[in-house]
Design an enzyme around this catalytic site. Sequence first.
Site, PDB file in Angstrom:
ATOM      1  CG  MET A   1      -1.643  -1.294   1.456  1.00 49.53           C
ATOM      2  SD  MET A   1      -2.538  -1.874   0.016  1.00 49.53           S
ATOM      3  CE  MET A   1      -2.500  -3.636   0.284  1.00 49.53           C
ATOM      4  CB  CYS A   2       2.229   3.420  -2.119  1.00 48.26           C
ATOM      5  SG  CYS A   2       3.330   2.006  -2.257  1.00 48.26           S
ATOM      6  CG  ASP A   3      -1.234   6.888   0.831  1.00 49.88           C
ATOM      7  OD1 ASP A   3      -2.387   6.990   0.394  1.00 49.88           O
ATOM      8  OD2 ASP A   3      -0.913   6.112   1.749  1.00 49.88           O
ATOM      9  CD  GLU A  88       0.122   4.976  -4.544  1.00 50.24           C
ATOM     10  OE1 GLU A  88      -0.324   4.050  -3.837  1.00 50.24           O
ATOM     11  OE2 GLU A  88       0.856   5.872  -4.117  1.00 50.24           O
ATOM     12  NE  ARG A 218      -3.687   3.421   2.876  1.00 51.15           N
ATOM     13  CZ  ARG A 218      -3.328   3.118   1.649  1.00 51.15           C
ATOM     14  NH1 ARG A 218      -2.500   3.908   0.986  1.00 51.15           N
ATOM     15  NH2 ARG A 218      -3.802   2.037   1.048  1.00 51.15           N
TER      16      ARG A 218
END
Length: 423
Positions: A1-3, A88, A218
């Site tokens: 998971m990333c942002d 992502e 998020r």
Amino acid sequence: MCDTFAVGERRTSRGSWIFAKNSDREPDEVHLVVSLPRKEYRRDQYLRCTYITIPQARNTHAVLLCKPFWIWGAEMGLNERGVVIGNEALFTKKEPEKSPGLIGMDLVRLGLERAGTAGEAADVIAGLLRRHGQGGVCGYRDRKFAYMNSFLIMDRTEIVVLETVGRDYALKSFQDCAAISNGITLGTDWKKSSLPWGTNLQTYSDPFMTYFSGSRRRREQVMDRISEAGSAFCVDSAFEILRGHRGDRPFTGLNHDVCMHAAEPLIRRSHTTGSLVAELDASSGFRIFVTAGSSPCLTPFKPVLPLKMPAGVDQGGPRYSDDSYWWRHEAFRIQAEMRLTEVQGPLLKEIRELEGQYCTNIPFSPWEGADRALLSASEEAFFRSSALEASWLQAMKSMDRDARPLHNAFWKSIARRNHVPFD
């Protein structure tokens, strides 16, 4: 998971363009920071990416990459022309191809090496996607983990969101700001696509996986924090967003923390292993900041210059090594992870003070800038960060670990598996 997010010149205090990303990977997956020069190649040369070989470009740009150690490509990076890209994972109803292809990280690096603008980078990625497809394992230890990708691409004129499903794509350009996470953000509002006009990209989303990724929460946090800054957004704002937690227990619940802390191998299995913030002025200047280590809430952002990178940030493999800056930080970070209740508040105060000295007011520099004062500031920031960790390691010897037996057992097993020094 990333942002990943970017903020345009109309929303920043300096009239600059700011890009920021956390790379959330498996908790012991070393994240390197590497600087590579521009190169020229023969017409008949080929390039080996992570899984497949493709024709090489005649010329590639100089790049700074933040990347998992075992992958050819990168999670995020920028090039000498002022193009910045991050990707992502997207979870869609369309499965990755069975045969090997390019993975999202390969496409990030290829876009940076081959494009001079954000629009060109989008075209490069879309063209390679159509030609080679996306397929291949994206997990380090999890050899079944594969996914589609979205990309956030920024230069000094625009921010482009490019989202993919199989070999198809859709994109939209923004001027003020944009943010992506692990969910499709474009619906029918895209401006260019390989899909039929009017196609709703949202219909391709896998609702189950997208929900458990926590991406909506998020992304909402990121956009809310950008909005709160008004027209005063700056790199310090980006640092704070990337180290954001929804509560005082960032290792619990679904994946709703921008600064991700792994805690067990099922739901909370992703960890922020590296972070990048890049700022571009209106002409040709750069300000580049990296953690070069995991958990931005437990380490300062530090300035880097592509011409001379700090020792050890490009080193690291599958086991602990004193030569690797990432692994040396990890020896400290695991101990702090087990004592967050007592450590996090006072440590974060010292981290912000260090960033105030070495990041907030550092001037813009050309890509090949060799200003001695800036090089010295970068070197000193890394030295001071390491000294800070050494001091806290000593102090933590007299601190009890937090009463979280399963969480602590998880990190102890990670340390043991990788031969990380552990008391």
